[in-house]
Design a protein around this motif. Structure first.
Motif, PDB file in Angstrom:
ATOM      1  N   MET A 159      -8.174   4.445  -3.267  1.00  0.00           N
ATOM      2  CA  MET A 159      -8.418   3.207  -2.570  1.00  0.00           C
ATOM      3  C   MET A 159      -7.235   2.267  -2.723  1.00  0.00           C
ATOM      4  O   MET A 159      -7.382   1.094  -3.049  1.00  0.00           O
ATOM      5  CB  MET A 159      -9.705   2.558  -3.091  1.00  0.00           C
ATOM      6  CG  MET A 159      -9.706   2.310  -4.589  1.00  0.00           C
ATOM      7  SD  MET A 159     -10.997   1.163  -5.168  1.00  0.00           S
ATOM      8  CE  MET A 159     -10.480  -0.384  -4.456  1.00  0.00           C
ATOM      9  N   LYS A 160      -6.020   2.808  -2.446  1.00  0.00           N
ATOM     10  CA  LYS A 160      -4.828   2.011  -2.719  1.00  0.00           C
ATOM     11  C   LYS A 160      -4.612   0.910  -1.692  1.00  0.00           C
ATOM     12  O   LYS A 160      -3.926  -0.076  -1.981  1.00  0.00           O
ATOM     13  CB  LYS A 160      -3.611   2.921  -2.854  1.00  0.00           C
ATOM     14  CG  LYS A 160      -3.716   3.766  -4.128  1.00  0.00           C
ATOM     15  CD  LYS A 160      -2.513   4.629  -4.383  1.00  0.00           C
ATOM     16  CE  LYS A 160      -2.694   5.385  -5.700  1.00  0.00           C
ATOM     17  NZ  LYS A 160      -1.534   6.277  -5.988  1.00  0.00           N
ATOM     18  N   GLY A 161      -5.222   1.016  -0.498  1.00  0.00           N
ATOM     19  CA  GLY A 161      -5.204  -0.109   0.426  1.00  0.00           C
ATOM     20  C   GLY A 161      -5.941  -1.289  -0.178  1.00  0.00           C
ATOM     21  O   GLY A 161      -5.483  -2.436  -0.119  1.00  0.00           O
ATOM     22  N   GLY A 162      -7.116  -1.033  -0.770  1.00  0.00           N
ATOM     23  CA  GLY A 162      -7.869  -2.097  -1.428  1.00  0.00           C
ATOM     24  C   GLY A 162      -7.150  -2.653  -2.639  1.00  0.00           C
ATOM     25  O   GLY A 162      -7.161  -3.871  -2.882  1.00  0.00           O
ATOM     26  N   HIS A 182     -10.035   0.884  -8.319  1.00  0.00           N
ATOM     27  CA  HIS A 182      -9.519   1.920  -9.216  1.00  0.00           C
ATOM     28  C   HIS A 182      -8.143   2.401  -8.761  1.00  0.00           C
ATOM     29  O   HIS A 182      -7.842   2.455  -7.560  1.00  0.00           O
ATOM     30  CB  HIS A 182     -10.497   3.081  -9.345  1.00  0.00           C
ATOM     31  CG  HIS A 182     -10.815   3.813  -8.067  1.00  0.00           C
ATOM     32  ND1 HIS A 182     -10.047   4.853  -7.594  1.00  0.00           N
ATOM     33  CD2 HIS A 182     -11.832   3.669  -7.182  1.00  0.00           C
ATOM     34  CE1 HIS A 182     -10.572   5.322  -6.476  1.00  0.00           C
ATOM     35  NE2 HIS A 182     -11.663   4.622  -6.195  1.00  0.00           N
ATOM     36  N   LEU A 183      -7.332   2.756  -9.749  1.00  0.00           N
ATOM     37  CA  LEU A 183      -5.959   3.191  -9.506  1.00  0.00           C
ATOM     38  C   LEU A 183      -5.852   4.686  -9.245  1.00  0.00           C
ATOM     39  O   LEU A 183      -4.844   5.146  -8.698  1.00  0.00           O
ATOM     40  CB  LEU A 183      -5.074   2.838 -10.714  1.00  0.00           C
ATOM     41  CG  LEU A 183      -4.949   1.359 -11.081  1.00  0.00           C
ATOM     42  CD1 LEU A 183      -4.130   1.210 -12.364  1.00  0.00           C
ATOM     43  CD2 LEU A 183      -4.300   0.570  -9.942  1.00  0.00           C
ATOM     44  N   THR A 238       0.829  -1.205   0.000  1.00  0.00           N
ATOM     45  CA  THR A 238       0.000   0.000   0.000  1.00  0.00           C
ATOM     46  C   THR A 238       0.859   1.249   0.000  1.00  0.00           C
ATOM     47  O   THR A 238       0.624   2.193  -0.765  1.00  0.00           O
ATOM     48  CB  THR A 238      -0.938   0.019   1.233  1.00  0.00           C
ATOM     49  OG1 THR A 238      -1.807  -1.107   1.185  1.00  0.00           O
ATOM     50  CG2 THR A 238      -1.764   1.298   1.274  1.00  0.00           C
ATOM     51  N   ALA A 239       1.887   1.256   0.855  1.00  0.00           N
ATOM     52  CA  ALA A 239       2.777   2.418   0.936  1.00  0.00           C
ATOM     53  C   ALA A 239       3.443   2.688  -0.411  1.00  0.00           C
ATOM     54  O   ALA A 239       3.530   3.846  -0.851  1.00  0.00           O
ATOM     55  CB  ALA A 239       3.835   2.186   2.011  1.00  0.00           C
TER      56      ALA A 239
END
Length: 369
Positions: free
Chosen positions: A103-106, A72-73, A15-16
């Motif tokens: 939603m980069k954790g997802g 989504h990116l 995620t990071a």
């Protein structure tokens, strides 16, 4: 410079890495390239495809069912919240920055599954798409539906939007209408010679004030409707009785109503007024009785809740797939400068989805992960 992503890393670290690649809507190419290249190198068991800045991957194991996971990116514009900041440690660690929630954790959870679950009991399709945060016409899912529709086929869709790690089922529909009134212009010094169109909106506003929105239970989830005035306009000058006024209204309706039924209801509410529909989107029924959806609920534990809002689950529902939202992060923090996600929630979502796609109903593991 090519960004190198390790899809087998702790999904928190992944995620990071994703957050530190800026990807404001329309500028996702760098991140899409990194995701595509990482999947090609680290997930050779997946078939890959590309549509603009949308990356698609899927298994072809001949399983009797298929689950589509979508995320989504892109992000909203950066608001002084990059680069990423990490505070705390272990499961109390928190990741702060643009895209951590939405939603980069997802997306990190999805990438981790794509690379590490080699023999799922459902065939899996992963859709990493672009331009979700802007007008619907640019949404990557719409382009895939037009150009590669077979990639969106399945028995359940899981949109990994932030849901606080709770299954949010289906979503509300939305409709925007304009209520118009007409009058007759006159000088305000001789107001009795005119008819004030703004004053004529008073009855429409009274109906809104008195309106009692429905609460609807579907598959054990309670959807709360809402009908609100969101804008009032009218008048041409400070000394002229206005001859036209417009009241904009937004209706959030439960998914047991179609857009046609929602429009009929609003025409009943505003009977006697000129009403024009300016925008609408159908909701999505929760579909929790579908076998794959019931299995996901069991894997997640706890009770699913209704999604109060519209998300891309509606796109999948329109294609005939039951669809849910399930991902890390508090959705109320999305689009804010304070956006942050707990590391423990990212790991839990990864564990739940891994359990869902690998464990049989009796708890036996059918694949390596």
């Amino acid at each position: 410079m090519t960004v190198l992503l390790d899809l087998t890393a702790d999904p928190v670290d992944l995620t990071a890495d994703l957050v530190n690649v800026p990807s404001v809507s329309g500028s996702e190419a760098e991140l899409a390239d990194a995701v595509h290249q990482a999947l090609a190198r680290q997930a050779p068991h997946l078939e890959l495809a590309r549509s603009g800045n949308t990356v698609l991957a899927r298994t072809g194991l001949g399983r009797p069912s298929r689950v589509v996971l979508a995320g989504h990116l892109d992000t909203v514009p950066i608001n002084g919240n990059l680069p990423l900041v990490r505070t705390g440690g272990g499961d109390t660690e928190v990741l702060h920055g643009c895209g951590t929630v939405d939603m980069k954790g997802g997306v990190a959870v999805m990438l981790s599954l794509a690379a590490t679950v080699l023999a799922p009991r459902h065939d899996l399709t992963f859709v990493f798409y672009d331009c979700e945060e802007v007008e619907a016409a640019r949404n990557g899912l719409g382009r895939v539906e037009r150009e590669l529709p077979e990639w969106l086929a399945g028995d359940l869709a899981v949109v990994c939007e932030p849901s606080n790690g709770v299954i949010e089922a289906g979503c509300q529909g939305t409709m925007r209408v304009e209520v118009r009134t007409e009058g007759r212009r006159a000088h305000t010094a001789r107001a009795w010679m005119g008819v004030n169109a703004i004053h004529a909106l008073g009855e429409a506003l009274r109906r809104l004030t008195d309106y009692q929105p429905r609460q609807v239970d579907i598959d054990g989830c309670r959807y709360r409707e809402g009908l609100q005035a969101v804008r009032v306009g009218g008048g041409v000058a400070g000394n002229v009785v206005p001859d036209e006024a417009v009241l904009a209204v937004n209706y959030r309706f439960a998914p047991d109503r179609t857009p046609a039924q929602a429009e009929a209801h609003l025409r009943e509410v505003f009977d006697g007024f000129a009403l024009t529909v300016t925008d609408h989107a159908a909701g999505a029924l929760p579909g929790l009785t579908a076998p794959a959806a019931a299995e996901l609920v069991a894997a997640a534990g706890g009770a699913p809740v209704a999604k109060l809002g519209w998300t891309d689950v509606a796109r999948f529902a329109a294609l005939g797939l039951p669809a849910v939202n399930f991902g890390p992060g508090d959705p109320t923090l999305a689009h804010t400068k304070e956006e942050n996600v707990p590391a423990g929630q990212i790991r839990r979502c990864a564990e739940v989805l891994t359990r869902f796609v690998t464990d049989s109903a009796t708890g036996a593991d059918t694949g390596d992960h």
